[in-house]
Design a protein around this motif. Structure first.
Motif, mmCIF file in Angstrom:
data_model
loop_
_atom_site.group_PDB
_atom_site.id
_atom_site.type_symbol
_atom_site.label_atom_id
_atom_site.label_comp_id
_atom_site.label_asym_id
_atom_site.label_seq_id
_atom_site.Cartn_x
_atom_site.Cartn_y
_atom_site.Cartn_z
ATOM 1 N N ALA A 24 0.706 -1.274 0.026
ATOM 2 C CA ALA A 24 0.168 -0.001 0.125
ATOM 3 C C ALA A 24 0.817 1.267 -0.073
ATOM 4 N N THR A 25 2.095 1.237 0.689
ATOM 5 C CA THR A 25 2.847 2.188 0.690
ATOM 6 C C THR A 25 3.564 2.270 -0.848
ATOM 7 N N VAL A 26 3.887 1.471 -1.512
ATOM 8 C CA VAL A 26 4.349 1.410 -2.703
ATOM 9 C C VAL A 26 3.291 2.254 -3.838
ATOM 10 N N ASP A 27 2.195 1.538 -3.493
ATOM 11 C CA ASP A 27 1.026 2.104 -4.436
ATOM 12 C C ASP A 27 0.927 3.662 -4.253
ATOM 13 N N ASN A 28 1.521 4.247 -2.981
ATOM 14 C CA ASN A 28 1.053 5.544 -2.822
ATOM 15 C C ASN A 28 2.248 6.399 -2.698
ATOM 16 N N TRP A 29 3.297 5.798 -3.430
ATOM 17 C CA TRP A 29 4.731 6.345 -3.337
ATOM 18 C C TRP A 29 4.788 7.774 -3.887
ATOM 19 N N SER A 30 4.502 8.169 -4.980
ATOM 20 C CA SER A 30 4.715 9.437 -5.513
ATOM 21 C C SER A 30 3.965 10.330 -4.632
ATOM 22 N N GLU A 31 2.842 10.352 -3.941
ATOM 23 C CA GLU A 31 2.367 11.171 -3.057
ATOM 24 C C GLU A 31 3.101 11.042 -1.949
ATOM 25 N N ILE A 32 3.548 10.070 -1.453
ATOM 26 C CA ILE A 32 4.514 10.002 -0.021
ATOM 27 C C ILE A 32 5.589 11.029 -0.474
ATOM 28 N N GLN A 33 6.400 10.819 -1.558
ATOM 29 C CA GLN A 33 7.729 11.345 -1.962
ATOM 30 C C GLN A 33 7.220 12.824 -2.138
ATOM 31 N N ASN A 34 6.186 13.244 -2.467
ATOM 32 C CA ASN A 34 5.992 14.856 -2.693
ATOM 33 C C ASN A 34 5.415 15.356 -1.576
ATOM 34 N N PHE A 35 5.500 14.735 -0.443
ATOM 35 C CA PHE A 35 4.784 15.186 0.937
ATOM 36 C C PHE A 35 5.630 16.455 1.368
ATOM 37 N N GLU A 36 4.821 17.528 1.429
ATOM 38 C CA GLU A 36 5.654 18.777 1.827
ATOM 39 C C GLU A 36 5.827 19.228 3.089
ATOM 40 N N ALA A 37 7.134 18.885 3.570
ATOM 41 C CA ALA A 37 7.502 19.207 4.976
ATOM 42 C C ALA A 37 7.480 20.644 5.418
ATOM 43 N N LYS A 38 7.118 21.060 6.628
ATOM 44 C CA LYS A 38 7.519 22.437 6.967
ATOM 45 C C LYS A 38 8.765 22.608 7.965
ATOM 46 N N PRO A 39 9.474 23.723 8.201
ATOM 47 C CA PRO A 39 10.441 23.971 8.736
ATOM 48 C C PRO A 39 10.474 23.461 10.168
ATOM 49 N N ASP A 40 9.351 23.840 10.710
ATOM 50 C CA ASP A 40 9.142 23.463 12.246
ATOM 51 C C ASP A 40 8.780 22.148 12.436
ATOM 52 N N ASP A 41 8.485 21.040 11.556
ATOM 53 C CA ASP A 41 8.310 19.814 11.776
ATOM 54 C C ASP A 41 9.213 18.836 12.440
ATOM 55 N N LEU A 42 8.913 18.153 13.475
ATOM 56 C CA LEU A 42 9.880 17.152 14.151
ATOM 57 C C LEU A 42 9.382 15.563 13.674
ATOM 58 N N LEU A 43 10.384 15.153 12.973
ATOM 59 C CA LEU A 43 10.076 13.838 12.437
ATOM 60 C C LEU A 43 10.775 12.862 13.364
ATOM 61 N N ILE A 44 10.167 11.756 13.996
ATOM 62 C CA ILE A 44 10.799 10.710 14.848
ATOM 63 C C ILE A 44 10.914 9.436 13.758
ATOM 64 N N CYS A 45 12.277 9.242 13.844
ATOM 65 C CA CYS A 45 12.680 8.180 12.701
ATOM 66 C C CYS A 45 13.149 6.816 13.515
ATOM 67 N N THR A 46 12.674 5.651 13.051
ATOM 68 C CA THR A 46 13.281 4.523 13.718
ATOM 69 C C THR A 46 13.194 3.411 12.575
ATOM 70 N N TYR A 47 13.982 2.668 12.857
ATOM 71 C CA TYR A 47 13.925 1.228 12.135
ATOM 72 C C TYR A 47 12.828 0.406 12.943
ATOM 73 N N PRO A 48 11.820 -0.218 12.582
ATOM 74 C CA PRO A 48 10.782 -0.932 12.923
ATOM 75 C C PRO A 48 11.309 -1.797 14.347
ATOM 76 N N LYS A 49 10.703 -1.552 15.444
ATOM 77 C CA LYS A 49 10.827 -2.360 16.775
ATOM 78 C C LYS A 49 11.740 -1.849 17.519
ATOM 79 N N SER A 50 12.256 -0.470 17.134
ATOM 80 C CA SER A 50 13.290 -0.042 18.055
ATOM 81 C C SER A 50 12.955 0.890 19.216
#
Ligand SMILES: Nc1ncnc2c1ncn2[C@@H]1O[C@H](COP(=O)(O)O)[C@@H](OP(=O)(O)O)[C@H]1O
Ligand SMILES: CCc1ccc(OS(=O)(=O)O)cc1
Length: 351
Positions: A24-50
């Motif tokens: 489902a992520t792959v099906d929506n890939w271009s929408e995800i790649q074109n996501f517009e982040a904003k300068p005050d966003d905080l992104l929590i990043c992890t490998y699964p189960k971390s």
């Protein structure tokens, strides 16, 4: 209808640039790649189960100034949009009803995509992802967003992911532990290779606004002697032999709020000692396991079957020792040495 649930589960992953992601992520890939982040966003990043859920709760408690009621406003999956998340399309071949094993018209409850949720969220936004650096929507880099990365040692991560795949009906069946061992070290799991993920984020951590934390450090410092029983023998994890004693209060080897304080400073917040202490307590494994807003008890059994393995499973460092054989451990260490050669990152494998 001839497809079995098992085959359905195997079909759920597809590749993007050689890395497996949910179909489902792959099906929506271009929408995800074109996501517009904003300068005050905080992104929590992890490998699964971390420890994603754990750091999300810590971040939310900080954001809400330690107000537990406010953190109860919604389940954790809804508080921080998962940017690559997309519900599988309802008529897809792999949406086979797990109870009856034949029906493909079963409907999931309506859910917005991660990017849709993020788009309607007021700023400053806190978002989350499992994506490796090379697949992150470029606008996050362009806007110099803040990234909070949590890494967990590969052995415990593998064990946790194995049990998660056993209970998560939206991910491939992991097979036996021996089979999964190979799958994991070859990076043939959703979101790809643990080694590449961790190395990727570690290598760029000084070029961007990245706070890089370790699950093991949060775990180590989240336990304070004052929370331990005062009578009987104390065998505190991580304490040197000379600190193991009976009937006495001992100084903590490290400030229990240290890692949470780092997160607070990174978020530009200033909370007092009492609030920090409350956050340590409210985000303990035991509390989060009982909390319906964090323990996934609201997710249908057809998606997360917690009778197979609970989402809040053990929450420890070193559970790999209950799974790895001596031979597997030796093989793992050799592969680890090769794959991590040249990096300066160091993991703690036991407390
Ligand atoms: N408050 C907490 N303290 C320690 N571990 C926690 C925790 N909350 C969740 N975890 C653990 O983090 C892992 C899940 O990570 P994620 O949220 O990234 O999916 C699980 O590990 P285990 O399966 O080893 O128990 C879970 O038990
Ligand atoms: C992508 C597979 C997946 C991952 C996590 C899920 O549940 S939850 O978001 O952790 O509650 C469900 C499916």
């Amino acid at each position: 209808m001839a497809l079995t649930t098992e085959l359905g589960r195997q079909l759920q992953l597809r590749e993007v640039e050689g890395l497996l992601l949910q179909a489902a992520t792959v099906d929506n890939w271009s929408e995800i790649q074109n996501f517009e982040a904003k300068p005050d966003d905080l992104l929590i990043c992890t490998y699964p189960k971390s420890g994603t859920t754990w750091i999300q709760e810590i971040v939310d408690m900080i954001e809400q100034n330690g107000d537990v009621e406010k953190c109860q406003r919604a389940i954790i999956q809804h508080r921080h949009p998962f940017i690559e998340w997309a519900r599988p399309s309802q008529t897809s071949a792999w949406n086979i009803c797990s109870p009856c094993n034949t029906c493909i018209t079963r409907t999931f409850p309506p859910d917005f995509k991660g990017v849709e949720k993020a788009n309607i969220m007021p700023s400053p936004r806190i978002l989350r992802t499992h994506l490796p650096t090379q697949l992150l929507p470029p606008s996050f880099w362009e806007n110099n967003c803040k990234f909070l990365y949590v890494a967990r040692n590969a052995k415990d991560c593998m064990v946790s992911y194995y049990h998660f795949q056993r209970m998560n009906q939206m991910l491939p069946d992991p097979g036996t532990w021996e089979e999964y061992f190979e799958t994991f070290i070859n990076g043939k799991v959703a979101w790809g290779s643990w080694y590449d993920h961790v190395k990727g984020w570690w290598e760029i951590k000084d070029r961007y606004q990245i706070l890089f934390l370790f699950y093991e450090d949060i775990k180590r410092v989240s336990k304070s002697p004052s929370e331990e029983p005062l009578s009987g023998l104390c065998f505190w994890e991580g304490y040197p032999e000379e600190f193991k004693c009976s009937n006495v209060m001992l100084p903590s080897p490290q400030d229990p709020k240290h890692e949470i304080q780092k997160v607070m400073q990174f978020m530009g917040k200033n909370l007092g000692e009492t609030v920090l202490h409350k956050i340590v307590q409210e985000t303990s494994f035991e509390k989060m396991k009982e909390n319906p807003m964090t323990n996934r008890s609201t997710v249908p059994k057809s998606i997360l079957d917690q009778s197979i393995s609970p989402f809040m499973r053990k929450g420890t460092v070193g559970d790999w020792k209950n799974h790895f054989t001596v031979a597997q451990n030796e093989r793992f260490d050799e592969i680890y040495r090769q794959k991590m050669e040249g990096t300066s990152i160091n993991f703690c494998m036991e407390l």
